[in-house]
Design a protein around this motif. Sequence first.
Motif, PDB file in Angstrom:
ATOM      1  N   TYR A  98       0.835  -1.208   0.000  1.00 19.67           N
ATOM      2  CA  TYR A  98       0.000   0.000   0.000  1.00 19.67           C
ATOM      3  C   TYR A  98       0.869   1.256   0.000  1.00 19.67           C
ATOM      4  CZ  TYR A  98      -2.683   3.873   1.827  1.00 19.67           C
ATOM      5  OH  TYR A  98      -3.219   5.121   2.014  1.00 19.67           O
ATOM      6  N   TRP A  99       1.862   1.324   0.904  1.00 18.48           N
ATOM      7  CA  TRP A  99       2.708   2.515   0.933  1.00 18.48           C
ATOM      8  C   TRP A  99       3.498   2.654  -0.358  1.00 18.48           C
ATOM      9  CZ3 TRP A  99       0.771   5.496   4.214  1.00 18.48           C
ATOM     10  CH2 TRP A  99       0.366   5.069   5.490  1.00 18.48           C
ATOM     11  N   GLY A 100       3.889   1.536  -0.936  1.00 17.99           N
ATOM     12  CA  GLY A 100       4.609   1.599  -2.207  1.00 17.99           C
ATOM     13  C   GLY A 100       3.774   2.207  -3.317  1.00 17.99           C
ATOM     14  N   ALA A 101       2.445   2.023  -3.241  1.00 22.40           N
ATOM     15  CA  ALA A 101       1.566   2.581  -4.268  1.00 22.40           C
ATOM     16  C   ALA A 101       1.553   4.103  -4.234  1.00 22.40           C
ATOM     17  CB  ALA A 101       0.146   2.043  -4.089  1.00 22.40           C
ATOM     18  N   ALA A 117       4.956   5.253 -13.089  1.00 23.28           N
ATOM     19  CA  ALA A 117       5.565   6.586 -13.087  1.00 23.28           C
ATOM     20  C   ALA A 117       4.713   7.595 -12.321  1.00 23.28           C
ATOM     21  CB  ALA A 117       5.781   7.073 -14.518  1.00 23.28           C
ATOM     22  N   ARG A 118       3.493   7.182 -11.955  1.00 21.79           N
ATOM     23  CA  ARG A 118       2.579   8.102 -11.265  1.00 21.79           C
ATOM     24  C   ARG A 118       1.972   7.402 -10.061  1.00 21.79           C
ATOM     25  NH1 ARG A 118       0.241  12.872 -12.578  1.00 21.79           N
ATOM     26  NH2 ARG A 118      -1.715  13.416 -11.557  1.00 21.79           N
ATOM     27  N   GLY A 119       2.458   7.740  -8.884  1.00 14.15           N
ATOM     28  CA  GLY A 119       1.942   7.130  -7.672  1.00 14.15           C
ATOM     29  C   GLY A 119       0.625   7.745  -7.234  1.00 14.15           C
ATOM     30  N   TRP A 120       0.028   7.150  -6.227  1.00 15.57           N
ATOM     31  CA  TRP A 120      -1.264   7.622  -5.744  1.00 15.57           C
ATOM     32  C   TRP A 120      -1.193   9.033  -5.166  1.00 15.57           C
ATOM     33  CZ3 TRP A 120      -4.080   3.068  -2.838  1.00 15.57           C
ATOM     34  CH2 TRP A 120      -4.293   2.009  -3.748  1.00 15.57           C
ATOM     35  N   ALA A 121      -0.057   9.430  -4.662  1.00 13.94           N
ATOM     36  CA  ALA A 121       0.069  10.762  -4.055  1.00 13.94           C
ATOM     37  C   ALA A 121      -0.230  11.872  -5.053  1.00 13.94           C
ATOM     38  CB  ALA A 121       1.475  10.946  -3.488  1.00 13.94           C
ATOM     39  N   GLU A 122       0.084  11.640  -6.334  1.00 12.32           N
ATOM     40  CA  GLU A 122      -0.148  12.677  -7.346  1.00 12.32           C
ATOM     41  C   GLU A 122      -1.634  12.984  -7.525  1.00 12.32           C
ATOM     42  OE1 GLU A 122       4.019  11.498  -8.405  1.00 12.32           O
ATOM     43  OE2 GLU A 122       2.233  10.470  -7.691  1.00 12.32           O
ATOM     44  N   ASP A 123      -2.491  12.017  -7.263  1.00 17.86           N
ATOM     45  CA  ASP A 123      -3.927  12.200  -7.463  1.00 17.86           C
ATOM     46  C   ASP A 123      -4.695  12.307  -6.153  1.00 17.86           C
ATOM     47  OD1 ASP A 123      -3.678  12.045 -10.266  1.00 17.86           O
ATOM     48  OD2 ASP A 123      -3.682   9.863 -10.191  1.00 17.86           O
ATOM     49  N   CYS A 124      -4.002  12.570  -5.066  1.00 20.29           N
ATOM     50  CA  CYS A 124      -4.624  12.563  -3.740  1.00 20.29           C
ATOM     51  C   CYS A 124      -5.307  13.894  -3.444  1.00 20.29           C
ATOM     52  CB  CYS A 124      -3.579  12.258  -2.670  1.00 20.29           C
ATOM     53  SG  CYS A 124      -4.275  12.159  -1.011  1.00 20.29           S
ATOM     54  N   LEU A 125      -6.631  13.850  -3.303  1.00 22.66           N
ATOM     55  CA  LEU A 125      -7.372  15.072  -2.986  1.00 22.66           C
ATOM     56  C   LEU A 125      -7.190  15.488  -1.536  1.00 22.66           C
ATOM     57  CD1 LEU A 125     -10.749  14.746  -4.941  1.00 22.66           C
ATOM     58  CD2 LEU A 125      -8.729  16.113  -5.504  1.00 22.66           C
ATOM     59  N   VAL A 126      -6.786  14.574  -0.671  1.00 18.18           N
ATOM     60  CA  VAL A 126      -6.487  14.954   0.713  1.00 18.18           C
ATOM     61  C   VAL A 126      -5.267  15.867   0.722  1.00 18.18           C
ATOM     62  CG1 VAL A 126      -5.943  14.153   3.034  1.00 18.18           C
ATOM     63  CG2 VAL A 126      -7.454  12.794   1.585  1.00 18.18           C
ATOM     64  N   ALA A 164       4.268  13.700   1.051  1.00 14.43           N
ATOM     65  CA  ALA A 164       3.659  13.977  -0.251  1.00 14.43           C
ATOM     66  C   ALA A 164       3.652  15.478  -0.545  1.00 14.43           C
ATOM     67  CB  ALA A 164       2.241  13.421  -0.294  1.00 14.43           C
ATOM     68  N   LEU A 165       3.375  16.287   0.472  1.00 13.94           N
ATOM     69  CA  LEU A 165       3.397  17.739   0.294  1.00 13.94           C
ATOM     70  C   LEU A 165       4.799  18.245  -0.033  1.00 13.94           C
ATOM     71  CD1 LEU A 165       1.025  18.859   3.177  1.00 13.94           C
ATOM     72  CD2 LEU A 165       0.637  19.213   0.729  1.00 13.94           C
ATOM     73  N   LEU A 166       5.797  17.728   0.681  1.00  7.74           N
ATOM     74  CA  LEU A 166       7.178  18.132   0.409  1.00  7.74           C
ATOM     75  C   LEU A 166       7.617  17.692  -0.978  1.00  7.74           C
ATOM     76  CD1 LEU A 166       8.870  17.410   3.862  1.00  7.74           C
ATOM     77  CD2 LEU A 166       8.387  19.646   2.845  1.00  7.74           C
ATOM     78  N   SER A 167       7.157  16.529  -1.413  1.00 11.86           N
ATOM     79  CA  SER A 167       7.488  16.061  -2.757  1.00 11.86           C
ATOM     80  C   SER A 167       6.895  16.972  -3.810  1.00 11.86           C
ATOM     81  CB  SER A 167       6.993  14.627  -2.953  1.00 11.86           C
ATOM     82  OG  SER A 167       7.739  13.723  -2.167  1.00 11.86           O
ATOM     83  N   LYS A 168       5.679  17.487  -3.551  1.00 10.63           N
ATOM     84  CA  LYS A 168       5.071  18.425  -4.489  1.00 10.63           C
ATOM     85  C   LYS A 168       5.870  19.730  -4.544  1.00 10.63           C
ATOM     86  CE  LYS A 168       0.182  17.131  -4.699  1.00 10.63           C
ATOM     87  NZ  LYS A 168       0.111  17.189  -6.168  1.00 10.63           N
ATOM     88  N   LEU A 169       6.286  20.201  -3.377  1.00  8.68           N
ATOM     89  CA  LEU A 169       7.039  21.455  -3.330  1.00  8.68           C
ATOM     90  C   LEU A 169       8.384  21.345  -4.036  1.00  8.68           C
ATOM     91  CD1 LEU A 169       6.387  22.657   0.332  1.00  8.68           C
ATOM     92  CD2 LEU A 169       5.593  23.755  -1.771  1.00  8.68           C
ATOM     93  N   MET A 224       9.162  11.064  -0.154  1.00  2.93           N
ATOM     94  CA  MET A 224       8.326   9.863  -0.037  1.00  2.93           C
ATOM     95  C   MET A 224       9.170   8.590   0.013  1.00  2.93           C
ATOM     96  SD  MET A 224       4.754  10.456  -2.045  1.00  2.93           S
ATOM     97  CE  MET A 224       5.451  10.790  -3.658  1.00  2.93           C
ATOM     98  N   ARG A 225      10.295   8.590  -0.672  1.00  2.00           N
ATOM     99  CA  ARG A 225      11.203   7.434  -0.545  1.00  2.00           C
ATOM    100  C   ARG A 225      11.734   7.340   0.880  1.00  2.00           C
ATOM    101  NH1 ARG A 225      12.761   9.041  -5.908  1.00  2.00           N
ATOM    102  NH2 ARG A 225      14.494  10.274  -5.101  1.00  2.00           N
TER     103      ARG A 225
END
Length: 213
Positions: free
Chosen positions: A90-93, A102-111, A175-180, A187-188
């Motif tokens: 799950y965390w790997g997803a 190439a696109r993990g779940w964090a990219e589409d996370c509305l939370v 996930a937020l830091l990865s976006k920034l 995330m790794r």
Amino acid sequence: MRQISKAEATRQKILETGHALVLQKGFVGVGLQEVLKASGVPKGSFYYYFPSKEAFGCALLQQYVEGYLALMDQLLAADLPDGRTRLMRYWGAWLAGAEDPARGWAEDCLVVKLAAEVADLSEDMRQVLSEGTEALIARIAQMIEEARADGSLPLGGAPASGLAQMLYQMWLGAALLSKLSRDRAPMRQAYEATLALLVCSGNSKTHTDPQED
């Protein structure tokens, strides 16, 4: 199989189009006319499907939560050797989705995208998102308990519910830091920290009094 009416199909198209736009611009940044134009729905038809933009936001978040939990169930339904493997899958997803590595779940996370925004914007939307995250954390806690029960994680230590919440909070921050930074390194690092915390939590005391050290 139940046939979907034209009205239901149109409503679903609006929600799917809105999801994609909200991921890009946030909820406030997306106008209703923009959603209707992108979804190909005639101008002025929005209120036939949703009484307000807030109602649209609630429906969007509710669908997202239900879809996320269903996707999580699908991901974990595979025949895996033990609970620890299931939990780490799950965390790997978050890093690499099964459909698109190439696109993990964090990219589409509305939370990740909307939590701070909707908390101040709409009590109803905040409630939908809050209840969704509570359900998710409960499932993570269940996986921790299952892994402890089958011996793939050590017994004892922090309660599964508290550990699940801490891990989820850590991953949201990562996930937020990865976006920034536009870098998956946070995330790794969260993945490696999760592995360590799951093992250490089983060997640690539930409560430590500094005076006992």
